[in-house]
Design an enzyme around this catalytic site. Structure first.
Site, mmCIF file in Angstrom:
data_model
loop_
_atom_site.group_PDB
_atom_site.id
_atom_site.type_symbol
_atom_site.label_atom_id
_atom_site.label_comp_id
_atom_site.label_asym_id
_atom_site.label_seq_id
_atom_site.Cartn_x
_atom_site.Cartn_y
_atom_site.Cartn_z
ATOM 1 N N CYS A 1 -20.584 7.410 39.755
ATOM 2 C CA CYS A 1 -20.630 6.098 39.091
ATOM 3 C C CYS A 1 -21.298 6.114 37.725
ATOM 4 C CB CYS A 1 -21.353 5.097 39.985
ATOM 5 S SG CYS A 1 -20.756 5.065 41.676
ATOM 6 N N HIS B 1 -27.538 -1.505 37.014
ATOM 7 C CA HIS B 1 -26.449 -0.921 37.805
ATOM 8 C C HIS B 1 -25.958 -1.977 38.795
ATOM 9 C CE1 HIS B 1 -23.980 2.226 39.393
ATOM 10 N NE2 HIS B 1 -24.524 2.156 40.600
ATOM 11 N N HIS C 1 -17.095 -3.298 41.086
ATOM 12 C CA HIS C 1 -17.629 -1.975 40.735
ATOM 13 C C HIS C 1 -16.479 -1.088 40.265
ATOM 14 C CE1 HIS C 1 -19.899 1.570 40.551
ATOM 15 N NE2 HIS C 1 -20.609 1.493 41.671
#
Length: 868
Positions: free
Chosen positions: A190, A326, A366
């Site tokens: 990620c 995040h 995401h």
């Protein structure tokens, strides 16, 4: 705000361009508009799950969530533009295609020259461009390419690898766009794309490249519109991603592609680039063993990377206005992240304005490897506009945040950031496996931050030309530019012109608007009002229409407006022998004819040779004079014979009679006149009607009415009202911006090329780019790659199948006998792929050497017949 331009550090990096596609948002402008409005673009909703599915599921399915987590037109790609064969386009991972198009879009928006630049640059004008690229796991390879290989066999393993392996993502883009700097693939789950930003900044600072591209694409066919909620999963129980909320219970996985363009700040300022924000510093580390498990984040690791980035940026934590976290919406992950931030920011004054915590994942989910860039885009636009979008799905924030002593806050409404000083923000991205990245960014004053900073410009009007390859593309381009003006910031008309004239290409579908020099464009309406849409003709044929309602009195005012018009007036005055200063009716009629001929001359100067003329009423007389059918004396004689009230006579009949008596033919001049002397229509039906209707059927025809609007304007209005489209313009006077409007009309129809009204040097805004033309390229699920050949019709279809393979492999449509593959860019790799495909498709044995010996279509066809 305070001007920071005098304190540029050699370590500062500017963000000068960006591009992206997101769930529910096809562009950066659409995304930013949605963020400001607080829109959750994934639109989650529940779907029923049958008892049978629950009973046969390996894991207990609690519920099913439907959501818009895929980007539009996933398999669309402009293969022809990038010189990729249809077969290779099908083989290529959509992530590679999306990243390539996004890089092209971002570089072009940033006005950085590259191999596919709209305008060809000189050899020395190409900067050294580096590329740092990331992609998600290749589910297309697993779901589509491998099954096709297994079923059909023989598919080129090398080509399949190049089209799908992450190692080739960066080199593939570099090859297509001509990028000669460092090209590096970055894979850290990620955090990949923000790690790429860190490496790109280091590459710029060390001088390895002049411009750095960072791109990341996430496309998972396993995330196609739904997911099942199961016990213990990381996904949200209700489809909503809820960062920092007390009800956070999991994330939402989505798809997208993002790209940013970076320059050293000193270069960006020198180049007068459009600077969104400045990266002051960044850091990367790994949690190592300091955590409960491989997939569990670490407070110490995150704390260390944030502290290092602040130190590198020389920014105090108390200067930060917000942090784009995040923030995945998982209960454990959010708490760990907040704890790490509190440890770093514990020196923040508690009674000061809180540092907002935000996460774009609440809006778009995401994006996996692209999530860091999605956050960077949001941070850059927030710093640019002084606006922090509302944080969704967080009615009650975690106690660690809501505690007044924390120094943090979550803005549930749109927040205005300070405008009187430089603004700062942090950005975090943490990867599964423990690789952490953090960056510190600062605002930079936009060139149009204050309307009082109006640039010095000359007076008069300016044409802003917009074009695309399709009407839909043009509509979207203007929509995106309008959004950019309204939500990101206004642009001076002269600066927009610099971008459009010097960094954009003229495409066939066009629209132009005329505005004043020095106009501050701040909304879609400032562009939309006055836009003249059209499509460039292959070979323009201009028709001049002389109205019968020209007013002479106003034309004297035009003499000082345009030098070319003044010369034309003088020319036509010299042809007629009448004292035009006299107030007599004859003098006024002659002056009207002279004025129309002068305007027609001015139009002809712009557009070139005229296809034909037509005249209504006394406009027919002006047309005959302009065409050289009548002499000046004959024109005066004809006008002198008219009654005082023109309505008392059938002018068409009068003119026909006059010409017939004197033996004058309308086709004897150098320019054809549509009015017919043999017209047998009813009185009141114009003699040009048949000729004009025939001309209207000509797709290359454009019609310009010279003189005051009259019968032709009325006819065009009626024609348009009935749903028809005609390239028509009324050129009535050379005052104000009428000449520029004429030129805008001519350019829109492909009749002229526009000259740039501003110099190339100067500030050039980053503007949206016309979209590419997409064709659907997809290997169907669980189906063979190509259609089987019907054995009964093999002989009959052999030529057609060979033509199809030439098209798929070499992009040669409808190949003929004389076509030779080497004349169409065939390479050793494509030939090897072609041979394998031929052998597999047509069940024939061929060697690569056979194709080199038989490069023409006819020779290959004969060879295949012999071998079968």
């Amino acid at each position: 705000m305070n001007d920071p331009t005098g304190d540029i550090s050699p370590f500062d990096v500017a963000i000068v361009g960006m591009s992206g596609k997101f769930p529910g948002a096809r562009s950066v402008e659409a995304l930013w508009d949605a963020l400001l409005k607080g829109v959750e673009l994934t639109s989650p909703r529940f779907a029923p799950v049958s008892s049978t599915e629950i009973a046969h599921s390996d894991t207990p399915v609690v519920k099913r969530i439907l959501l818009d987590n895929m980007i539009d037109d996933l398999y669309g790609f402009d293969a022809e533009f990038f010189n990729v064969s249809p077969l290779d386009a099908k083989l290529t991972d959509p992530q590679h295609r999306l990243a390539l198009e996004s890089c092209y879009d971002a570089l072009t928006r940033a006005n950085v020259p590259h191999a596919k630049s709209p305008l060809v640059m000189k050899e020395g004008d190409h900067p050294t461009i580096g590329l740092f690229a990331s992609k998600y796991s290749n589910t297309y390879l697993l779901e589509r390419v491998y099954p096709a290989v297994i079923q059909k066999g023989g598919m080129s393993a090398l080509q399949s690898q190049i089209a799908n392996d992450g190692d080739h993502l960066g080199p593939f883009i570099a090859y297509k766009l001509g990028l000669s700097g460092p090209v590096i693939s970055v894979q850290n789950a990620c955090s990949s794309s923000l790690v790429s930003v860190h490496l790109a900044c280091e590459s710029l600072i060390s001088g390895q490249c002049d411009v750095a591209l960072v791109t990341a694409a996430t496309v998972s066919l396993w995330q196609n519109g739904s997911y099942d909620v199961t016990e213990g999963a990381l996904t949200s129980n209700d489809g909503h991603c809820k960062p920092f909320s007390t009800t956070a219970d999991g994330t939402v996985y989505t798809n997208g592609v993002c790209t940013v363009v970076l320059k050293r700040l000193e270069d960006a300022v020198s180049d007068q680039s459009d600077i969104y924000a400045v990266i002051k510093g960044s850091a990367v580390n790994n949690d190592a063993e300091r955590r409960m498990g491989y997939a569990v984040p670490s407070v110490d690791g995150q704390k260390a990377v944030v502290s290092k980035a602040l130190s590198t940026a020389s920014v105090d934590s108390r200067q930060l206005d917000f942090i784009e976290c995040h923030g995945t919406g998982t209960n454990l992950g959010d708490k760990i992240e907040v704890q790490a931030l509190q440890d770093v920011h514990k020196m923040r004054e508690h009674n000061s304005q809180p540092c907002y915590l935000s996460s774009v994942k609440a809006n778009i989910g995401h994006l996996g490897v692209a999530s860091g860039l999605a956050g960077l885009i949001k941070v850059s636009l927030s710093l640019r506009t002084s606006l922090l979008p509302p944080q969704l799905n967080c009615p009650q924030s975690l106690p660690e945040i809501s505690n007044k002593e924390s120094g943090f806050g979550v803005n549930q409404n749109l927040a205005e950031l300070p405008k009187t000083r430089q603004r700062f923000a942090g950005l975090s991205s943490f990867g599964l496996g423990g690789t952490n990245a953090h960056a510190v960014l600062a605002s930079w004053p936009p060139m149009t931050s204050d309307a009082e900073e109006r640039p010095d410009t000359v007076g008069g009007s300016i044409i802003l030309p917009f074009s695309a390859r399709t009407q839909t593309g043009l509509d979207r381009l203007i929509e995106d530019i309008g959004r950019r003006l309204e939500t990101i910031g206004p642009v001076w008309a002269d600066d927009m012109a610099r971008c459009l004239y010097h960094h954009r290409e003229d495409y066939p579908v066009r629209a132009a608007v005329v505005v004043e020099h020095g106009t501050l464009l701040n909304s879609h309406d400032t562009l939309k009002d006055g836009l003249n849409f059209s499509e460039a003709k292959d070979l323009v044929e201009p028709y001049l229409l002389f109205s019968g309602s020209e007013q002479a009195a106003t034309d004297l005012l035009d003499l000082e407006v345009d030098e070319g018009y003044a010369k034309a007036i003088a020319h036509w005055k010299s042809i007629v022998s009448v004292d035009l200063r006299s107030p007599s009716l004859l003098s006024q009629r002659v002056l009207s004819v002279v004025s129309q001929c002068a305007k027609a001359t001015r139009v002809a100067t712009e557009v070139g040779p005229i296809a034909a003329l037509a005249g209504d009423g006394t406009g027919w007389i002006a047309a005959l004079l302009f065409a050289g059918v009548l002499s000046g004396d004959q024109t005066v004689e004809m006008l002198e014979g008219l009654p005082d009230k023109e309505g008392d006579i059938d002018i068409d009949g009068y003119v026909r009679s006059f010409l017939n008596v004197r033996g004058v033919r309308t086709d004897q001049g150098p320019v054809r006149v549509l009015n017919s002397l043999d017209w047998n229509g009813k009185i009141g039906v114009p003699s040009y009607l048949n000729g004009l209707i025939a001309a209207a059927l000509n797709q290359n025809a454009i019609f310009i009415e010279v003189g005051s609007p009259g019968a032709f304007s009325e006819a065009h209005h009626d024609f348009s009202a009935s749903g028809n489209k005609l390239a028509f313009h009324s050129f009535s006077a050379l005052s104000g911006d009428s000449l520029e409007r004429l030129r805008a009309f001519l350019w829109s129809n492909g009749a002229i090329k526009l000259r740039a009204p501003v110099a190339k040097s100067g500030f050039c805004p980053a503007l949206p780019v016309p979209e590419l033309i997409h064709t659907h390229y997809e290997i169907p699920a669980a189906k063979i790659l190509v259609e089987e050949i019907d054995g009964e019709d093999l002989e009959l279809s052999l030529k057609q199948n060979l033509q199809r393979l030439w098209h798929e492999v070499f992009s040669i449509k409808a190949a003929i006998d004389d076509d030779i593959i080497f004349e169409h860019g065939a390479t050793s790799l494509t030939i090897a792929n072609f041979v394998e495909t031929l052998c597999r498709e047509l069940d024939v044995h061929l060697e690569i050497a056979d194709i080199y010996e038989c490069p023409s279509f006819a020779a290959q066809l004969q060879l295949i017949k012999e071998r079968m």
